[in-house]
Design a protein around this motif. Structure first.
Motif, PDB file in Angstrom:
ATOM      1  N   ILE A   1       5.714   3.447 -14.738  1.00  0.00           N
ATOM      2  CA  ILE A   1       6.691   3.132 -13.701  1.00  0.00           C
ATOM      3  C   ILE A   1       6.463   1.701 -13.259  1.00  0.00           C
ATOM      4  N   SER A   2       7.536   0.948 -13.138  1.00  0.00           N
ATOM      5  CA  SER A   2       7.481  -0.396 -12.548  1.00  0.00           C
ATOM      6  C   SER A   2       8.205  -0.329 -11.208  1.00  0.00           C
ATOM      7  N   MET A   3       7.521  -0.753 -10.158  1.00  0.00           N
ATOM      8  CA  MET A   3       8.084  -0.717  -8.808  1.00  0.00           C
ATOM      9  C   MET A   3       8.190  -2.140  -8.281  1.00  0.00           C
ATOM     10  N   SER A   4       9.295  -2.431  -7.622  1.00  0.00           N
ATOM     11  CA  SER A   4       9.523  -3.750  -7.040  1.00  0.00           C
ATOM     12  C   SER A   4       8.853  -3.834  -5.665  1.00  0.00           C
ATOM     13  N   THR A   5       8.176  -4.939  -5.418  1.00  0.00           N
ATOM     14  CA  THR A   5       7.548  -5.159  -4.110  1.00  0.00           C
ATOM     15  C   THR A   5       8.384  -6.104  -3.254  1.00  0.00           C
ATOM     16  N   LYS A   6       9.587  -6.436  -3.688  1.00  0.00           N
ATOM     17  CA  LYS A   6      10.457  -7.332  -2.921  1.00  0.00           C
ATOM     18  C   LYS A   6      11.043  -6.616  -1.746  1.00  0.00           C
TER      19      LYS A   6
ATOM     20  N   ASP B   1       0.831  -1.208   0.000  1.00  0.00           N
ATOM     21  CA  ASP B   1       0.000   0.000   0.000  1.00  0.00           C
ATOM     22  C   ASP B   1       0.862   1.252   0.000  1.00  0.00           C
ATOM     23  N   GLU B   2       1.932   1.242   0.779  1.00  0.00           N
ATOM     24  CA  GLU B   2       2.845   2.389   0.825  1.00  0.00           C
ATOM     25  C   GLU B   2       3.521   2.591  -0.535  1.00  0.00           C
ATOM     26  N   LEU B   3       3.888   1.499  -1.201  1.00  0.00           N
ATOM     27  CA  LEU B   3       4.507   1.587  -2.515  1.00  0.00           C
ATOM     28  C   LEU B   3       3.521   2.140  -3.549  1.00  0.00           C
ATOM     29  N   LYS B   4       2.255   1.726  -3.459  1.00  0.00           N
ATOM     30  CA  LYS B   4       1.233   2.261  -4.361  1.00  0.00           C
ATOM     31  C   LYS B   4       1.044   3.758  -4.132  1.00  0.00           C
ATOM     32  N   SER B   5       1.098   4.160  -2.885  1.00  0.00           N
ATOM     33  CA  SER B   5       0.973   5.580  -2.559  1.00  0.00           C
ATOM     34  C   SER B   5       2.147   6.366  -3.141  1.00  0.00           C
ATOM     35  N   GLN B   6       3.342   5.830  -3.014  1.00  0.00           N
ATOM     36  CA  GLN B   6       4.537   6.466  -3.583  1.00  0.00           C
ATOM     37  C   GLN B   6       4.416   6.538  -5.106  1.00  0.00           C
ATOM     38  N   THR B   7       3.894   5.484  -5.721  1.00  0.00           N
ATOM     39  CA  THR B   7       3.711   5.449  -7.171  1.00  0.00           C
ATOM     40  C   THR B   7       2.722   6.519  -7.610  1.00  0.00           C
ATOM     41  N   ARG B   8       1.613   6.654  -6.874  1.00  0.00           N
ATOM     42  CA  ARG B   8       0.630   7.696  -7.198  1.00  0.00           C
ATOM     43  C   ARG B   8       1.260   9.088  -7.139  1.00  0.00           C
ATOM     44  N   LEU B   9       2.072   9.308  -6.127  1.00  0.00           N
ATOM     45  CA  LEU B   9       2.734  10.603  -5.976  1.00  0.00           C
ATOM     46  C   LEU B   9       3.660  10.878  -7.161  1.00  0.00           C
ATOM     47  N   LEU B  10       4.438   9.878  -7.561  1.00  0.00           N
ATOM     48  CA  LEU B  10       5.327  10.043  -8.712  1.00  0.00           C
ATOM     49  C   LEU B  10       4.535  10.303  -9.997  1.00  0.00           C
ATOM     50  N   LEU B  11       3.438   9.584 -10.174  1.00  0.00           N
ATOM     51  CA  LEU B  11       2.624   9.768 -11.378  1.00  0.00           C
ATOM     52  C   LEU B  11       1.965  11.143 -11.404  1.00  0.00           C
ATOM     53  N   ASN B  12       1.729  11.712 -10.245  1.00  0.00           N
ATOM     54  CA  ASN B  12       1.131  13.049 -10.196  1.00  0.00           C
ATOM     55  C   ASN B  12       2.149  14.153 -10.441  1.00  0.00           C
ATOM     56  N   THR B  13       3.396  13.947 -10.055  1.00  0.00           N
ATOM     57  CA  THR B  13       4.387  15.024 -10.131  1.00  0.00           C
ATOM     58  C   THR B  13       5.297  14.957 -11.362  1.00  0.00           C
ATOM     59  N   LEU B  14       5.691  13.779 -11.790  1.00  0.00           N
ATOM     60  CA  LEU B  14       6.663  13.663 -12.894  1.00  0.00           C
ATOM     61  C   LEU B  14       6.181  14.258 -14.216  1.00  0.00           C
ATOM     62  N   PRO B  15       4.906  14.134 -14.588  1.00  0.00           N
ATOM     63  CA  PRO B  15       4.487  14.727 -15.870  1.00  0.00           C
ATOM     64  C   PRO B  15       4.748  16.229 -15.968  1.00  0.00           C
TER      65      PRO B  15
ATOM     66  N   SER C   1      17.681   6.736  -9.381  1.00  0.00           N
ATOM     67  CA  SER C   1      17.362   7.463  -8.149  1.00  0.00           C
ATOM     68  C   SER C   1      17.663   6.610  -6.919  1.00  0.00           C
ATOM     69  N   GLU C   2      17.620   7.253  -5.779  1.00  0.00           N
ATOM     70  CA  GLU C   2      17.925   6.570  -4.524  1.00  0.00           C
ATOM     71  C   GLU C   2      16.871   5.541  -4.145  1.00  0.00           C
ATOM     72  N   SER C   3      15.697   5.656  -4.729  1.00  0.00           N
ATOM     73  CA  SER C   3      14.639   4.697  -4.441  1.00  0.00           C
ATOM     74  C   SER C   3      14.951   3.379  -5.138  1.00  0.00           C
ATOM     75  N   GLU C   4      15.282   2.380  -4.365  1.00  0.00           N
ATOM     76  CA  GLU C   4      15.626   1.076  -4.931  1.00  0.00           C
ATOM     77  C   GLU C   4      14.397   0.335  -5.447  1.00  0.00           C
ATOM     78  N   SER C   5      13.215   0.843  -5.130  1.00  0.00           N
ATOM     79  CA  SER C   5      12.002   0.153  -5.546  1.00  0.00           C
ATOM     80  C   SER C   5      11.651   0.437  -7.007  1.00  0.00           C
ATOM     81  N   ILE C   6      12.190   1.520  -7.598  1.00  0.00           N
ATOM     82  CA  ILE C   6      11.892   1.817  -9.004  1.00  0.00           C
ATOM     83  C   ILE C   6      12.728   0.897  -9.881  1.00  0.00           C
ATOM     84  N   GLU C   7      12.049   0.038 -10.621  1.00  0.00           N
ATOM     85  CA  GLU C   7      12.746  -0.884 -11.523  1.00  0.00           C
ATOM     86  C   GLU C   7      12.874  -0.323 -12.932  1.00  0.00           C
ATOM     87  N   ARG C   8      11.816   0.403 -13.368  1.00  0.00           N
ATOM     88  CA  ARG C   8      11.816   0.901 -14.742  1.00  0.00           C
ATOM     89  C   ARG C   8      10.925   2.135 -14.834  1.00  0.00           C
TER      90      ARG C   8
END
Length: 161
Positions: free
Chosen positions: A156-161, A43-57, A82-89
């Motif tokens: 964005i592809s984020m790793s859940t590992k 859930d936290e990763l999805k929230s981070q993804t939403r934030l990135l999708l809102n700001t990066l464009p 970036s420093e976020s290791e969860s961003i895969e692509r």
């Protein structure tokens, strides 16, 4: 097993079954806690993804409109490193769904990407987020519009590992 239990004293039997119950309870508690932690982290990763999708464009809107491929590739590379290791692509698509920049590859193609086509075909700027638990990743994207005109999309592809 019956002989084993039959030869024990009552005190030993009580201690044995109490230990067995405590062990089962600890195992269950650990399993439930682990599953809850995984759900919260997803859930936290999805929230981070939403934030990135809102700001990066907003950061790439001009470069995408004027198709400044070098700047877009540099931006995608920075996001990927970036420093976020969860961003895969991180991928930037043009208005036809063709990959303009990819954080994992320098190569581009003139053929539309299937996911890019899905994103640019969307009528609204609503985010698309899909959890792929078998692949341990979340894939997300959104269309980028300028003056009611689709100029591209990002994913964005984020790793859940």
């Amino acid at each position: 097993m019956r002989r084993f239990l039959h030869n024990m004293t009552l005190g030993t039997k009580i201690a044995f079954f109490t230990s067995l119950l405590v062990g089962a309870a600890l195992f269950t508690l650990t399993l439930v806690t682990s599953l809850m932690e995984r759900a919260y982290s997803t859930d936290e990763l999805k929230s981070q993804t939403r934030l990135l999708l809102n700001t990066l464009p907003y950061s790439i809107r001009d470069e995408l409109y004027f198709l400044k491929a070098d700047e877009l590739r540099e931006f995608a590379k920075k996001i990927g490193e970036s420093e976020s290791e969860s961003i895969e692509r991180f991928v930037i698509y043009n208005r036809n769904g063709v990959i303009l920049a990819d954080s994992t590859s320098e190569e581009t193609s003139q053929m539309p990407d299937p996911f890019g086509e899905i994103l640019v075909a969307r009528e609204t700027e609503e985010q698309f987020i899909k959890d792929l638990p078998n692949e341990h990743q979340i894939i997300a994207g959104r269309v980028i519009r300028l003056n009611n005109e689709t100029i591209g999309a990002i994913s964005i592809s984020m790793s859940t590992k």
